[in-house]
Motif scaffolding. Structure first.
Motif, PDB file in Angstrom:
ATOM      1  N   SER A 166       0.816  -1.214   0.000  1.00 25.90           N
ATOM      2  CA  SER A 166       0.000   0.000   0.000  1.00 25.90           C
ATOM      3  C   SER A 166       0.846   1.259   0.000  1.00 25.90           C
ATOM      4  O   SER A 166       0.309   2.359  -0.084  1.00 25.90           O
ATOM      5  CB  SER A 166      -0.935   0.005   1.211  1.00 25.90           C
ATOM      6  N   ARG A 167       2.160   1.117   0.071  1.00 31.98           N
ATOM      7  CA  ARG A 167       3.008   2.317   0.003  1.00 31.98           C
ATOM      8  C   ARG A 167       2.810   3.078  -1.294  1.00 31.98           C
ATOM      9  O   ARG A 167       2.982   4.300  -1.335  1.00 31.98           O
ATOM     10  CB  ARG A 167       4.477   1.964   0.180  1.00 31.98           C
ATOM     11  N   SER A 168       2.474   2.396  -2.357  1.00 37.53           N
ATOM     12  CA  SER A 168       2.188   3.121  -3.604  1.00 37.53           C
ATOM     13  C   SER A 168       1.098   4.157  -3.384  1.00 37.53           C
ATOM     14  O   SER A 168       1.101   5.232  -3.998  1.00 37.53           O
ATOM     15  CB  SER A 168       1.773   2.148  -4.707  1.00 37.53           C
ATOM     16  N   GLU A 169       0.173   3.840  -2.478  1.00 41.37           N
ATOM     17  CA  GLU A 169      -0.925   4.757  -2.181  1.00 41.37           C
ATOM     18  C   GLU A 169      -0.445   5.918  -1.322  1.00 41.37           C
ATOM     19  O   GLU A 169      -0.601   7.084  -1.681  1.00 41.37           O
ATOM     20  CB  GLU A 169      -2.041   3.998  -1.458  1.00 41.37           C
ATOM     21  N   ASN A 170       0.143   5.604  -0.144  1.00 41.49           N
ATOM     22  CA  ASN A 170       0.420   6.727   0.749  1.00 41.49           C
ATOM     23  C   ASN A 170       1.652   7.529   0.359  1.00 41.49           C
ATOM     24  O   ASN A 170       1.736   8.716   0.677  1.00 41.49           O
ATOM     25  CB  ASN A 170       0.457   6.295   2.226  1.00 41.49           C
ATOM     26  N   LEU A 171       2.610   6.958  -0.366  1.00 41.29           N
ATOM     27  CA  LEU A 171       3.731   7.756  -0.874  1.00 41.29           C
ATOM     28  C   LEU A 171       3.259   8.716  -1.961  1.00 41.29           C
ATOM     29  O   LEU A 171       3.584   9.913  -1.940  1.00 41.29           O
ATOM     30  CB  LEU A 171       4.835   6.847  -1.418  1.00 41.29           C
ATOM     31  N   SER A 172       2.484   8.210  -2.916  1.00 47.52           N
ATOM     32  CA  SER A 172       2.014   9.073  -4.003  1.00 47.52           C
ATOM     33  C   SER A 172       1.098  10.166  -3.480  1.00 47.52           C
ATOM     34  O   SER A 172       1.174  11.322  -3.920  1.00 47.52           O
ATOM     35  CB  SER A 172       1.292   8.237  -5.067  1.00 47.52           C
ATOM     36  N   VAL A 173       0.219   9.843  -2.526  1.00 46.75           N
ATOM     37  CA  VAL A 173      -0.695  10.845  -1.975  1.00 46.75           C
ATOM     38  C   VAL A 173       0.061  11.864  -1.137  1.00 46.75           C
ATOM     39  O   VAL A 173      -0.251  13.060  -1.162  1.00 46.75           O
ATOM     40  CB  VAL A 173      -1.810  10.164  -1.169  1.00 46.75           C
ATOM     41  N   PHE A 174       1.075  11.430  -0.395  1.00 50.81           N
ATOM     42  CA  PHE A 174       1.900  12.375   0.362  1.00 50.81           C
ATOM     43  C   PHE A 174       2.517  13.417  -0.570  1.00 50.81           C
ATOM     44  O   PHE A 174       2.463  14.633  -0.307  1.00 50.81           O
ATOM     45  CB  PHE A 174       2.988  11.617   1.119  1.00 50.81           C
ATOM     46  N   LEU A 175       3.100  12.979  -1.672  1.00 48.47           N
ATOM     47  CA  LEU A 175       3.723  13.910  -2.610  1.00 48.47           C
ATOM     48  C   LEU A 175       2.672  14.763  -3.325  1.00 48.47           C
ATOM     49  O   LEU A 175       2.887  15.952  -3.591  1.00 48.47           O
ATOM     50  CB  LEU A 175       4.564  13.132  -3.621  1.00 48.47           C
ATOM     51  N   PHE A 176       1.531  14.164  -3.644  1.00 45.81           N
ATOM     52  CA  PHE A 176       0.424  14.892  -4.263  1.00 45.81           C
ATOM     53  C   PHE A 176      -0.051  16.024  -3.346  1.00 45.81           C
ATOM     54  O   PHE A 176      -0.208  17.174  -3.779  1.00 45.81           O
ATOM     55  CB  PHE A 176      -0.708  13.914  -4.544  1.00 45.81           C
ATOM     56  N   LEU A 177      -0.278  15.702  -2.083  1.00 49.71           N
ATOM     57  CA  LEU A 177      -0.737  16.724  -1.133  1.00 49.71           C
ATOM     58  C   LEU A 177       0.334  17.777  -0.889  1.00 49.71           C
ATOM     59  O   LEU A 177       0.019  18.961  -0.683  1.00 49.71           O
ATOM     60  CB  LEU A 177      -1.137  16.058   0.184  1.00 49.71           C
ATOM     61  N   ALA A 178       1.604  17.358  -0.905  1.00 52.99           N
ATOM     62  CA  ALA A 178       2.683  18.333  -0.751  1.00 52.99           C
ATOM     63  C   ALA A 178       2.672  19.336  -1.901  1.00 52.99           C
ATOM     64  O   ALA A 178       2.827  20.546  -1.692  1.00 52.99           O
ATOM     65  CB  ALA A 178       4.030  17.612  -0.670  1.00 52.99           C
ATOM     66  N   ALA A 179       2.475  18.840  -3.119  1.00 53.83           N
ATOM     67  CA  ALA A 179       2.401  19.739  -4.274  1.00 53.83           C
ATOM     68  C   ALA A 179       1.209  20.690  -4.152  1.00 53.83           C
ATOM     69  O   ALA A 179       1.321  21.894  -4.423  1.00 53.83           O
ATOM     70  CB  ALA A 179       2.302  18.919  -5.558  1.00 53.83           C
ATOM     71  N   PHE A 180       0.073  20.174  -3.732  1.00 53.31           N
ATOM     72  CA  PHE A 180      -1.123  21.005  -3.583  1.00 53.31           C
ATOM     73  C   PHE A 180      -0.932  22.039  -2.473  1.00 53.31           C
ATOM     74  O   PHE A 180      -1.343  23.201  -2.605  1.00 53.31           O
ATOM     75  CB  PHE A 180      -2.332  20.115  -3.287  1.00 53.31           C
ATOM     76  N   ALA A 181      -0.288  21.638  -1.372  1.00 52.94           N
ATOM     77  CA  ALA A 181      -0.050  22.573  -0.272  1.00 52.94           C
ATOM     78  C   ALA A 181       0.907  23.678  -0.694  1.00 52.94           C
ATOM     79  O   ALA A 181       0.691  24.855  -0.364  1.00 52.94           O
ATOM     80  CB  ALA A 181       0.503  21.819   0.934  1.00 52.94           C
ATOM     81  N   VAL A 182       1.974  23.351  -1.408  1.00 54.96           N
ATOM     82  CA  VAL A 182       2.915  24.371  -1.887  1.00 54.96           C
ATOM     83  C   VAL A 182       2.200  25.354  -2.815  1.00 54.96           C
ATOM     84  O   VAL A 182       2.430  26.568  -2.758  1.00 54.96           O
ATOM     85  CB  VAL A 182       4.110  23.708  -2.597  1.00 54.96           C
ATOM     86  N   PHE A 183       1.318  24.839  -3.666  1.00 51.78           N
ATOM     87  CA  PHE A 183       0.559  25.696  -4.570  1.00 51.78           C
ATOM     88  C   PHE A 183      -0.422  26.586  -3.802  1.00 51.78           C
ATOM     89  O   PHE A 183      -0.527  27.785  -4.061  1.00 51.78           O
ATOM     90  CB  PHE A 183      -0.217  24.822  -5.559  1.00 51.78           C
ATOM     91  N   LEU A 184      -1.110  26.016  -2.846  1.00 50.57           N
ATOM     92  CA  LEU A 184      -2.204  26.710  -2.172  1.00 50.57           C
ATOM     93  C   LEU A 184      -1.705  27.699  -1.123  1.00 50.57           C
ATOM     94  O   LEU A 184      -2.274  28.790  -0.985  1.00 50.57           O
ATOM     95  CB  LEU A 184      -3.118  25.670  -1.510  1.00 50.57           C
ATOM     96  N   CYS A 185      -0.664  27.333  -0.387  1.00 49.51           N
ATOM     97  CA  CYS A 185      -0.205  28.155   0.744  1.00 49.51           C
ATOM     98  C   CYS A 185       0.783  29.217   0.284  1.00 49.51           C
ATOM     99  O   CYS A 185       1.945  29.262   0.718  1.00 49.51           O
ATOM    100  CB  CYS A 185       0.411  27.265   1.815  1.00 49.51           C
TER     101      CYS A 185
END
Length: 583
Positions: free
Chosen positions: A164-183
């Motif tokens: 399941s690391r494919s899930e939480n690693l990809s989502v961690f990086l996805f959310l990091a990109a969204f947070a950098v964009f949003l904040c």
């Protein structure tokens, strides 16, 4: 959501900013220790909640990970040569630390989950601030949303096992990109920030392909908040969208070929048409919504029938409900901006797995991991309008406490193969795969007698496939029921006349000292596939039992020439050589 403030500060406000600094510093000091305490509490609680699986075995999809194969090359370039190189790099690091000890694999998964929860907190705070929510209130609601993300039982499948690391690693990086964009404070993104978003986006894609939808989410966020229900923000952020369009196109081109050649997902799946999958997902989306609010009946393998037509299993009602909700989200986007934005973000984030691309499993809890932040944004809409008195805070705390208890209990199910598939059989007693998997788990645990009834029930539910018949035969062989084992193997050979099945028949005959029949089956196996190593291992066993150690050594060496990592052949060779030398 409202317009973002520019980072450019008017000159006339400089004196006011200087006067405001001491309170801000004091406020920061007051928040420092509570923040540290909250962070360490979150780490402790999350690790405690996931403690049942930290030392659990490889299970479920873990056995399909490339490095689980004994012949997998120990070469970093080979590890990272596939479509998910960053994911495989993290496995490579784990493998260097402890190849078979799963503890560190699980620890990395939980740390990534904690990181994703921290990013959810930042994203929710920023979204609430854009909606005009005061900072203290936004901090509290953001912490609650992050707590739900970390402790909700539906997250278990995305954290609890190694694959399941494919899930939480990809989502961690996805959310990091969204947070950098949003904040960010500026309306137009800088080149440096755009580069950071693109780098994180590339990392997310290099971990799992479903994160390709990030550009759509960023466009939606710009429309809703920059300056608000306008396309101006999209034009302002050309520094990001121009290179992202090229990168996304290249990524889509790479993934497109996979979508037509994969066996279990994509347009190459022959059993399910794209429109049939769409009808099915019109119902499945409401399963995910229900799981967020009422997480009962969780299972690793849902018995969720496909809707082959719009009218089958009520798909038309699911489609109608989606149309109504989507229309209301658009119509009331200015009155309820968070709920509206969250709904459209939810549809975007679920699109890779729950739209028109066929997948054998119409419902899987792990698909909600990427989309849960969108649903939490929807939940922020009513919460931001409620007075946060002691009673409300007590309810929010109770929600987190109950979620933690449910997740801990759910992790008890994920602690091993037998517990996992017993739970799945209980939830879906008429589905073949859970029965088959439970039977195999019992057989692997040397509980062969308990495995036999599950093989039988699975064969009654559907005409048995080749692999089920072979495993069923091995369970009979485990109990020295040779005739029953041979009967299952003969049935398997009618479905697939392979070297594997004939070599197993040779092995069963050899256990009965029926040497001629054993050698005949092994000769047939060699004719079908001369490169199947176990044929020579079993024939070496026959020769050794007949007292011909030299012939046995030759057979084992031939097996190792084909498959150098074959531990069974290596051990048998050492035994045969020992007998030869003893003479």
């Amino acid at each position: 959501m409202k317009a973002q403030k520019s980072e450019k500060k008017p000159r006339e406000k400089k004196p006011r900013e200087k006067k405001a600094r001491p309170p801000q510093v004091g406020q920061t000091n007051r928040l420092f220790w509570p923040t540290i305490l909250a962070v360490f509490t979150a780490i402790f609680v999350v690790f405690e909640v996931y403690s049942p699986v930290l030392r659990g075995p490889f299970l479920f999809d873990d056995d399909y990970l490339p490095f689980r194969r004994p012949d997998f090359p120990d070469d970093l370039r080979h590890w990272m040569g596939g479509v998910r190189p960053l994911l495989m790099f993290t496995y490579w690091v784990n493998f260097r630390i402890s190849p078979e000890d799963t503890f560190f694999y699980h620890v990395v998964n939980v740390l990534l989950h904690l990181g994703a929860g921290a990013l959810v907190f930042l994203i929710l705070r920023r979204v609430l601030a854009l909606a005009g929510v005061p900072e203290d209130r936004g901090r509290l609601l953001g912490a609650f949303g992050a707590g739900v993300f970390l402790l909700h039982p539906v997250q278990t499948e995305s954290v609890a096992y190694v694959a399941s690391r494919s899930e939480n690693l990809s989502v961690f990086l996805f959310l990091a990109a969204f947070a950098v964009f949003l904040c960010r404070r500026a309306e137009a993104i800088s080149w440096l920030r755009a580069g950071a978003v693109l780098l994180l986006f590339a990392g997310a894609l290099a971990s799992k392909e479903h994160t390709l939808v990030l550009p759509a989410l960023l466009l939606l966020a710009d429309y809703y908040s920059n300056p608000g229900f306008s396309l101006q923000g999209i034009r302002r952020n050309w520094r990001l969208y121009l290179p992202m369009a090229g990168g996304a196109a290249a990524g889509l081109a790479m993934i497109w070929s996979l979508l037509f050649h994969a066996d279990t997902a994509g347009f190459g799946v022959k059993e399910i048409a794209w429109y049939e999958y769409f009808f099915t997902e019109c119902r499945a989306l409401f399963v995910y919504l229900r799981l967020l609010v009422l997480p009962y009946g969780q299972t690793v393998d849902y018995d969720f029938p496909f809707s082959r037509t719009l009218w089958e299993h009520g798909a038309v009602f699911g489609l109608a409900a989606l149309v109504v909700i989507t229309g209301a989200a658009w119509f009331y986007r200015r009155r309820w901006p968070l709920a509206s934005f969250g709904w459209f973000a939810f549809l975007i984030l679920m699109a890779p797995t729950s739209s028109v691309m066929p997948i054998h499993d119409p419902v899987a809890e792990r698909r909600l991991y990427l989309a849960m932040p969108a649903l939490l944004i929807i939940a922020m809409e009513p919460l931001r309008r409620v007075e946060l008195n002691r009673r409300v805070l007590a309810v929010l705390a109770a929600v987190l406490a109950v979620s933690g208890v449910l997740t801990y209990n759910r992790n008890q199910v994920w602690r091993g193969q037998i517990a996992l598939w017993e739970d799945a059989v209980e939830k879906a007693p008429r589905k073949v795969r859970p029965r088959f998997q439970l039977a195999y788990a019992l057989f692997a645990a040397n509980r062969c007698e308990e495995a036999l009834p599950h093989y039988r029930i699975a064969a009654e539910l559907e005409p048995p496939r080749y692999d089920l018949l072979v495993d069923w035969a091995l369970a009979h062989d485990c109990l020295n029921q040779s005739e029953e084992a041979l009967e299952k193997l003969r049935r398997a050979a009618l479905l697939e006349d392979s070297a594997h099945v004939h070599s197993l028949m040779g092995m069963v005959y050899a256990k009965q000292s029926r040497w001629q029949e054993a050698l005949k089956e092994l000769a047939t196996a060699e004719t079908i596939d001369p490169n199947y190593a176990m044929t020579y291992v079993y024939r070496g066993g026959v020769r050794l039992a007949q007292g011909d150690a030299a012939a046995a050594v030759a057979e084992y060496r031939r097996a190792l020439a084909i498959e150098p990592q074959n531990s069974v052949a290596a051990q048998a060779l050492a035994t045969a050589q020992g007998r030869l030398q003893a003479r």
